[in-house]
Design a protein around this motif. Structure first.
Motif, PDB file in Angstrom:
ATOM      1  N   MET A   1       0.838  -1.196   0.000  1.00 49.14           N
ATOM      2  CA  MET A   1       0.000   0.000   0.000  1.00 49.14           C
ATOM      3  C   MET A   1       0.879   1.255   0.000  1.00 49.14           C
ATOM      4  SD  MET A   1      -2.849   1.215   2.782  1.00 49.14           S
ATOM      5  CE  MET A   1      -1.593   1.319   4.075  1.00 49.14           C
ATOM      6  N   THR A   2       0.581   2.160  -0.911  1.00 53.04           N
ATOM      7  CA  THR A   2       1.320   3.407  -1.036  1.00 53.04           C
ATOM      8  C   THR A   2       0.644   4.501  -0.229  1.00 53.04           C
ATOM      9  OG1 THR A   2       2.132   2.839  -3.243  1.00 53.04           O
ATOM     10  CG2 THR A   2       2.058   5.180  -2.683  1.00 53.04           C
ATOM     11  N   ILE A   3       1.447   5.343   0.407  1.00 54.22           N
ATOM     12  CA  ILE A   3       0.940   6.570   1.020  1.00 54.22           C
ATOM     13  C   ILE A   3       1.342   7.714   0.110  1.00 54.22           C
ATOM     14  CG2 ILE A   3       1.058   8.141   2.987  1.00 54.22           C
ATOM     15  CD1 ILE A   3       1.571   5.714   4.757  1.00 54.22           C
ATOM     16  N   ALA A   4       0.342   8.451  -0.362  1.00 53.95           N
ATOM     17  CA  ALA A   4       0.563   9.562  -1.290  1.00 53.95           C
ATOM     18  C   ALA A   4       0.008  10.840  -0.672  1.00 53.95           C
ATOM     19  CB  ALA A   4      -0.120   9.265  -2.625  1.00 53.95           C
ATOM     20  N   ALA A   5       0.333  11.963  -1.286  1.00 52.48           N
ATOM     21  CA  ALA A   5      -0.133  13.242  -0.749  1.00 52.48           C
ATOM     22  C   ALA A   5      -0.371  14.242  -1.863  1.00 52.48           C
ATOM     23  CB  ALA A   5       0.879  13.805   0.243  1.00 52.48           C
ATOM     24  N   VAL A   6      -1.424  15.035  -1.671  1.00 52.60           N
ATOM     25  CA  VAL A   6      -1.661  16.232  -2.467  1.00 52.60           C
ATOM     26  C   VAL A   6      -1.487  17.414  -1.521  1.00 52.60           C
ATOM     27  CG1 VAL A   6      -3.332  17.587  -3.789  1.00 52.60           C
ATOM     28  CG2 VAL A   6      -3.302  15.087  -4.005  1.00 52.60           C
ATOM     29  N   VAL A   7      -0.559  18.296  -1.847  1.00 53.16           N
ATOM     30  CA  VAL A   7      -0.337  19.503  -1.050  1.00 53.16           C
ATOM     31  C   VAL A   7      -0.861  20.684  -1.863  1.00 53.16           C
ATOM     32  CG1 VAL A   7       1.363  20.976   0.090  1.00 53.16           C
ATOM     33  CG2 VAL A   7       1.676  18.482   0.055  1.00 53.16           C
ATOM     34  N   THR A   8      -1.937  21.294  -1.385  1.00 52.82           N
ATOM     35  CA  THR A   8      -2.533  22.399  -2.119  1.00 52.82           C
ATOM     36  C   THR A   8      -1.777  23.682  -1.806  1.00 52.82           C
ATOM     37  OG1 THR A   8      -4.171  22.835  -0.376  1.00 52.82           O
ATOM     38  CG2 THR A   8      -4.792  21.298  -2.117  1.00 52.82           C
ATOM     39  N   ALA A   9      -1.309  24.348  -2.859  1.00 53.88           N
ATOM     40  CA  ALA A   9      -0.483  25.539  -2.691  1.00 53.88           C
ATOM     41  C   ALA A   9      -0.786  26.581  -3.752  1.00 53.88           C
ATOM     42  CB  ALA A   9       0.993  25.143  -2.750  1.00 53.88           C
ATOM     43  N   ALA A  10      -2.011  26.555  -4.284  1.00 54.18           N
ATOM     44  CA  ALA A  10      -2.369  27.449  -5.381  1.00 54.18           C
ATOM     45  C   ALA A  10      -3.031  28.736  -4.910  1.00 54.18           C
ATOM     46  CB  ALA A  10      -3.280  26.728  -6.376  1.00 54.18           C
ATOM     47  N   GLY A  11      -3.038  28.977  -3.584  1.00 58.33           N
ATOM     48  CA  GLY A  11      -3.654  30.193  -3.069  1.00 58.33           C
ATOM     49  C   GLY A  11      -2.817  31.426  -3.346  1.00 58.33           C
ATOM     50  N   ARG A  12      -3.488  32.544  -3.578  1.00 59.33           N
ATOM     51  CA  ARG A  12      -2.808  33.793  -3.908  1.00 59.33           C
ATOM     52  C   ARG A  12      -2.271  34.517  -2.671  1.00 59.33           C
ATOM     53  NH1 ARG A  12      -1.370  34.475  -9.206  1.00 59.33           N
ATOM     54  NH2 ARG A  12      -2.959  33.562 -10.540  1.00 59.33           N
ATOM     55  N   GLY A  13      -2.813  34.215  -1.513  1.00 56.62           N
ATOM     56  CA  GLY A  13      -2.341  34.886  -0.311  1.00 56.62           C
ATOM     57  C   GLY A  13      -2.813  36.317  -0.187  1.00 56.62           C
ATOM     58  N   THR A  14      -4.010  36.595  -0.704  1.00 54.96           N
ATOM     59  CA  THR A  14      -4.533  37.960  -0.679  1.00 54.96           C
ATOM     60  C   THR A  14      -4.634  38.499   0.740  1.00 54.96           C
ATOM     61  OG1 THR A  14      -5.809  37.480  -2.677  1.00 54.96           O
ATOM     62  CG2 THR A  14      -6.445  39.430  -1.409  1.00 54.96           C
ATOM     63  N   ARG A  15      -5.175  37.690   1.665  1.00 57.12           N
ATOM     64  CA  ARG A  15      -5.322  38.153   3.044  1.00 57.12           C
ATOM     65  C   ARG A  15      -3.984  38.301   3.751  1.00 57.12           C
ATOM     66  NH1 ARG A  15      -9.726  33.835   5.011  1.00 57.12           N
ATOM     67  NH2 ARG A  15      -8.477  32.598   3.557  1.00 57.12           N
ATOM     68  N   LEU A  16      -2.978  37.656   3.225  1.00 61.27           N
ATOM     69  CA  LEU A  16      -1.640  37.791   3.798  1.00 61.27           C
ATOM     70  C   LEU A  16      -0.987  39.106   3.383  1.00 61.27           C
ATOM     71  CD1 LEU A  16       0.218  35.989   5.547  1.00 61.27           C
ATOM     72  CD2 LEU A  16       1.247  35.142   3.448  1.00 61.27           C
ATOM     73  N   SER A  18       0.475  39.695   0.469  1.00 56.93           N
ATOM     74  CA  SER A  18       1.728  39.421  -0.234  1.00 56.93           C
ATOM     75  C   SER A  18       1.517  39.425  -1.737  1.00 56.93           C
ATOM     76  CB  SER A  18       2.285  38.056   0.201  1.00 56.93           C
ATOM     77  OG  SER A  18       3.394  37.690  -0.589  1.00 56.93           O
ATOM     78  N   ALA A  19       2.493  39.970  -2.461  1.00 54.59           N
ATOM     79  CA  ALA A  19       2.452  39.900  -3.920  1.00 54.59           C
ATOM     80  C   ALA A  19       2.876  38.530  -4.418  1.00 54.59           C
ATOM     81  CB  ALA A  19       3.362  40.975  -4.518  1.00 54.59           C
ATOM     82  N   THR A  20       3.475  37.742  -3.524  1.00 51.61           N
ATOM     83  CA  THR A  20       3.931  36.395  -3.837  1.00 51.61           C
ATOM     84  C   THR A  20       2.865  35.389  -3.425  1.00 51.61           C
ATOM     85  OG1 THR A  20       6.203  37.056  -3.408  1.00 51.61           O
ATOM     86  CG2 THR A  20       5.748  34.696  -3.362  1.00 51.61           C
TER      87      THR A  20
END
Length: 224
Positions: A1-16, A18-20
């Motif tokens: 059995m494999t353990i896999a992961a999806v790491v979501t990182a597509a947020g713009r960070g508007t509330r932060l 940041s321009a990045t």
């Protein structure tokens, strides 16, 4: 059995403020997404990071060869599906375990992740780390802005990530959603009538959202 992961990182960070993109904002000299991978990579042999499409090259540099990087969607749910599709192309099987994690919760301890994984390996369709709520809670103010009704905080918990799933359950839940948006993947799995259990989260699994959160994130980075 494999353990896999999806790491979501597509947020713009508007509330932060940041321009990045948020996941590329540096904490202790390294981007948030790199810190997230520090904790998840010891557990998962297949990892996909869903990134802001215009910044793919920067994300490839940030993950340091530890994950595949694909463009995220217009919503978190669409990004998770993009990650699942990429994992499928890498050989993900229905019986495998998938962690769905937010790069913004970069400092969730590996020990908390292990507990959620163990719950799925033990037979649950999904396991969700949660922590008690410490604030006083009320319902939303009325139209006239009057104080809302109190909510018993002993009856609620704050949900963190990574949420952990049997791959077959997660894929079926996304396919059944048919465009209906949910705030998290566990809701979609629960809507199918599958077994979702709670496991113990950790205060360090906070979600970096506002600029003030970066100071706490830097403290955790220096002490974990």
């Amino acid at each position: 059995m494999t353990i896999a992961a999806v790491v979501t990182a597509a947020g713009r960070g508007t509330r932060l403020g940041s321009a990045t993109p948020k996941a590329l904002v540096p904490v202790a000299g390294r981007p948030l997404v790199a810190h997230a991978l520090d904790r998840i990579a010891p557990l998962a042999s297949l990892i996909v990071v869903t990134a802001v499409a215009e910044d793919i090259d920067a994300f490839v540099d940030a993950v340091e060869g530890r994950a595949d990087v694909v463009a995220g969607g217009d919503s978190r749910q669409a990004s998770v599906w993009a990650g699942l599709t990429a994992l499928g192309a890498r050989g993900l099987q229905p019986s495998d375990v998938v962690l769905v994690h937010d790069a913004a919760r970069a400092f969730m301890p590996t020990s908390a992740m292990r507990e959620a994984i163990a719950a799925v390996e033990g037979g649950a369709d999904a396991a969700i780390p949660v922590i008690p709520v410490v604030d006083t809670l009320v319902t939303a103010p009325r139209v006239d802005d009057s104080y809302g009704a109190p909510v018993d905080r002993d009856q609620v918990r704050a949900v963190q990530t990574p949420q952990v799933f049997r791959a077959s359950a997660l894929v079926a839940a996304h396919e059944a959603a048919a465009g209906r948006e949910a705030t998290d993947d566990a809701t979609l799995v629960r809507d199918l009538g599958l077994r979702v259990v709670a496991t113990e989260g950790h205060p360090w699994g906070l979600k970096v959202t506002h600029a003030g959160d970066l100071a706490l994130a830097a403290f955790i980075a220096a002490n974990s």
